[in-house]
Design a protein around this motif. Sequence first.
Motif, PDB file in Angstrom:
ATOM      1  N   UNK A   7     -35.400  16.256   7.954  1.00 21.46           N
ATOM      2  CA  UNK A   7     -35.071  16.180   9.382  1.00 21.46           C
ATOM      3  C   UNK A   7     -36.055  15.340  10.185  1.00 21.46           C
ATOM      4  N   UNK A   8     -37.328  15.398   9.803  1.00 25.12           N
ATOM      5  CA  UNK A   8     -38.356  14.769  10.641  1.00 25.12           C
ATOM      6  C   UNK A   8     -39.172  13.686   9.939  1.00 25.12           C
ATOM      7  N   UNK A   9     -39.090  13.618   8.595  1.00 19.05           N
ATOM      8  CA  UNK A   9     -39.974  12.721   7.861  1.00 19.05           C
ATOM      9  C   UNK A   9     -39.336  11.392   7.492  1.00 19.05           C
ATOM     10  N   UNK A  10     -40.022  10.654   6.623  1.00 16.46           N
ATOM     11  CA  UNK A  10     -39.541   9.365   6.119  1.00 16.46           C
ATOM     12  C   UNK A  10     -38.587   9.651   4.964  1.00 16.46           C
ATOM     13  N   UNK A  11     -37.298   9.614   5.238  1.00 12.94           N
ATOM     14  CA  UNK A  11     -36.298  10.065   4.269  1.00 12.94           C
ATOM     15  C   UNK A  11     -36.212   9.144   3.054  1.00 12.94           C
ATOM     16  N   UNK A  12     -36.390   7.821   3.276  1.00 14.63           N
ATOM     17  CA  UNK A  12     -36.334   6.901   2.136  1.00 14.63           C
ATOM     18  C   UNK A  12     -37.525   7.087   1.202  1.00 14.63           C
TER      19      UNK A  12
ATOM     20  N   UNK B  67     -44.509  17.614  15.839  1.00 13.36           N
ATOM     21  CA  UNK B  67     -44.334  17.262  14.424  1.00 13.36           C
ATOM     22  C   UNK B  67     -44.209  15.742  14.296  1.00 13.36           C
ATOM     23  N   UNK B  68     -45.222  15.087  13.728  1.00 17.19           N
ATOM     24  CA  UNK B  68     -45.163  13.646  13.530  1.00 17.19           C
ATOM     25  C   UNK B  68     -44.373  13.315  12.266  1.00 17.19           C
ATOM     26  N   UNK B  69     -43.928  12.067  12.177  1.00 21.18           N
ATOM     27  CA  UNK B  69     -43.171  11.620  11.008  1.00 21.18           C
ATOM     28  C   UNK B  69     -44.011  11.736   9.738  1.00 21.18           C
ATOM     29  N   UNK B  70     -45.303  11.390   9.848  1.00 28.54           N
ATOM     30  CA  UNK B  70     -46.183  11.439   8.683  1.00 28.54           C
ATOM     31  C   UNK B  70     -46.388  12.881   8.210  1.00 28.54           C
ATOM     32  N   UNK B  71     -46.589  13.794   9.167  1.00 30.85           N
ATOM     33  CA  UNK B  71     -46.804  15.193   8.786  1.00 30.85           C
ATOM     34  C   UNK B  71     -45.551  15.798   8.165  1.00 30.85           C
ATOM     35  N   UNK B  72     -44.397  15.477   8.740  1.00 35.81           N
ATOM     36  CA  UNK B  72     -43.137  15.994   8.192  1.00 35.81           C
ATOM     37  C   UNK B  72     -42.899  15.457   6.782  1.00 35.81           C
ATOM     38  N   UNK B  73     -43.267  14.191   6.547  1.00 38.06           N
ATOM     39  CA  UNK B  73     -43.121  13.605   5.214  1.00 38.06           C
ATOM     40  C   UNK B  73     -44.019  14.336   4.219  1.00 38.06           C
ATOM     41  N   UNK B  74     -45.246  14.628   4.640  1.00 39.40           N
ATOM     42  CA  UNK B  74     -46.178  15.360   3.766  1.00 39.40           C
ATOM     43  C   UNK B  74     -45.654  16.760   3.461  1.00 39.40           C
ATOM     44  N   UNK B  75     -45.089  17.419   4.459  1.00 38.73           N
ATOM     45  CA  UNK B  75     -44.524  18.750   4.247  1.00 38.73           C
ATOM     46  C   UNK B  75     -43.347  18.662   3.275  1.00 38.73           C
ATOM     47  N   UNK B  76     -42.499  17.651   3.452  1.00 35.16           N
ATOM     48  CA  UNK B  76     -41.369  17.462   2.548  1.00 35.16           C
ATOM     49  C   UNK B  76     -41.815  17.218   1.118  1.00 35.16           C
ATOM     50  N   UNK B  77     -42.935  16.532   0.956  1.00 35.12           N
ATOM     51  CA  UNK B  77     -43.422  16.230  -0.391  1.00 35.12           C
ATOM     52  C   UNK B  77     -43.878  17.491  -1.114  1.00 35.12           C
ATOM     53  N   UNK B  78     -44.278  18.531  -0.382  1.00 30.70           N
ATOM     54  CA  UNK B  78     -44.685  19.770  -1.049  1.00 30.70           C
ATOM     55  C   UNK B  78     -43.507  20.387  -1.805  1.00 30.70           C
ATOM     56  N   UNK B  79     -42.274  20.115  -1.352  1.00 30.73           N
ATOM     57  CA  UNK B  79     -41.099  20.610  -2.082  1.00 30.73           C
ATOM     58  C   UNK B  79     -41.042  19.978  -3.467  1.00 30.73           C
TER      59      UNK B  79
END
Length: 283
Positions: free
Chosen positions: A230-235, A1-13
């Motif tokens: 947990x894995x993405x760009x939180x800011x 799980x890369x930081x970019x992919x986790x950020x994209x997944x978080x954005x779906x929320x």
Amino acid sequence: MTRQRATAIGFTAILMWALLALLTIWSAPVPPFLLNALCFGIGGVIGLIWTARKGLGVLRTVSWKVYAFGTAGLFGYHFLYFTAFRLAPSAETGLIAYLWPLFIVLLSGLLPGERLTAWHVLGALVAFAGAALIVLARGGESAASVPGLILAFGCALTWAAYSVLSRRLGEVPTESVTVFCLATAALSVPAHLLLEQTVWPVGAVGWVSVLALGIGPVGAAFFTWDVGMKKGDIQLLGVASYAAPLLSTLALVVAGITPATWTIGLAAILIAGGAALAARRAP
């Protein structure tokens, strides 16, 4: 799980939360805590099905303290939010409740390995100004009251703390959110019985809206948000969260519930600009 992919997944929320207002309107006249119980129950059952692919035994590996933390975050936020709007159904209440993305950005600077820059703060403030335009334009039914505003502040702080502290639980499987949802549904039942009159969804539209809420905005969204925190760009996710009230308003416009205004266009510019500033790398 890369930081970019986790950020994209978080954005779906955030995208799913954009449908929260529309589906909630269509689910009327179901009262908030009953709606909470139904939707989180659906989300929890879907979580159980998803978790079964690894085996439900993974849920037994999680500490009860983590389950208590997650349940307090989900149920606590919704309890404070609903109660705040009962006491003060005003635009000011909505505005204070929507301080949580800004709090996420600011609190993230306390996390190990995270660096809070002036661009993050500036971006969050610019995006907040855009969200403020949307919220204030909606108005409210009555004047704000001090207790309601205090509870709104508490709900914003609760969700921000839940989101940021989730980063410290990076080794805890996202499947644990299943228990958070089921526990929140269970706690919502006595809250409903004590505070509300039971009114079920009306017709196919009402029931489908409740099902859609449980599948998306009050279901899968919390799982994808967990991955992002947990894995993405939180800011960046914190600032991007201000897109939710804008996208929510656009959904209401498309559905013919809210008229299109210049406020929406200006808010879009401010929120997009704020996100761009937050994504900028400091020299």
